[in-house]
Design a protein around this motif. Sequence first.
Motif, PDB file in Angstrom:
ATOM      1  N   LYS A  11       0.586   4.137  -2.700  1.00 27.29           N
ATOM      2  CA  LYS A  11       0.401   5.540  -2.310  1.00 27.29           C
ATOM      3  C   LYS A  11       1.427   6.437  -3.008  1.00 27.29           C
ATOM      4  O   LYS A  11       1.098   7.527  -3.473  1.00 27.29           O
ATOM      5  CB  LYS A  11       0.520   5.683  -0.785  1.00 27.29           C
ATOM      6  CG  LYS A  11       0.661   7.087  -0.252  1.00 27.29           C
ATOM      7  CD  LYS A  11      -0.627   7.857  -0.303  1.00 27.29           C
ATOM      8  CE  LYS A  11      -0.597   9.132   0.491  1.00 27.29           C
ATOM      9  NZ  LYS A  11       0.347  10.122   0.113  1.00 27.29           N
TER      10      LYS A  11
ATOM     11  N   LEU B  54       0.819  -1.206   0.000  1.00 20.86           N
ATOM     12  CA  LEU B  54       0.000   0.000   0.000  1.00 20.86           C
ATOM     13  C   LEU B  54       0.858   1.263   0.000  1.00 20.86           C
ATOM     14  O   LEU B  54       0.469   2.282  -0.580  1.00 20.86           O
ATOM     15  CB  LEU B  54      -0.952   0.000   1.196  1.00 20.86           C
ATOM     16  CG  LEU B  54      -2.068  -1.037   1.162  1.00 20.86           C
ATOM     17  CD1 LEU B  54      -2.914  -0.961   2.423  1.00 20.86           C
ATOM     18  CD2 LEU B  54      -2.925  -0.867  -0.069  1.00 20.86           C
TER      19      LEU B  54
ATOM     20  N   LEU C  32      -5.973   6.676   1.121  1.00 24.33           N
ATOM     21  CA  LEU C  32      -4.899   5.727   1.386  1.00 24.33           C
ATOM     22  C   LEU C  32      -3.875   6.322   2.345  1.00 24.33           C
ATOM     23  O   LEU C  32      -3.356   5.627   3.226  1.00 24.33           O
ATOM     24  CB  LEU C  32      -4.232   5.304   0.075  1.00 24.33           C
ATOM     25  CG  LEU C  32      -3.237   4.156   0.151  1.00 24.33           C
ATOM     26  CD1 LEU C  32      -3.868   2.922   0.777  1.00 24.33           C
ATOM     27  CD2 LEU C  32      -2.714   3.843  -1.233  1.00 24.33           C
TER      28      LEU C  32
END
Length: 119
Positions: free
Chosen positions: A67, A63, A108
């Motif tokens: 991002k 993640l 996010l």
Amino acid sequence: MWSYMHLISWAAIIILTLTAWVIYPRNARLFTILQMVNRVFYLTVILSGVMMIQYSIETSWVLAILKILLGITTIGIVEMLLSYRKKQKRSQLFWVLFVVLIIATVSLGFYLSGGRPLF
């Protein structure tokens, strides 16, 4: 501290982009100044993002990479949006991408930071 700098810089980029978009037909010189100030905020976003990456990787490295890619893509879309405005070309697609990427990047980012600095 870095999270506040990152959040304030993103807010400034959004505000400057919208202001530059609205002001272009009336004042091309101010548009250029706003575009340059926007680019300075890109640098602060990148710097603060690099400083915070260690915390994001602890949460989820996949993640965190997503991002980073979303943030860089958002900066690219902002540049395309403003350059199309200056050339007076149609840019509805870039507006849609801008809104979608801002929502995805901010969501996010807050997930990776555990809601800081807001919560």
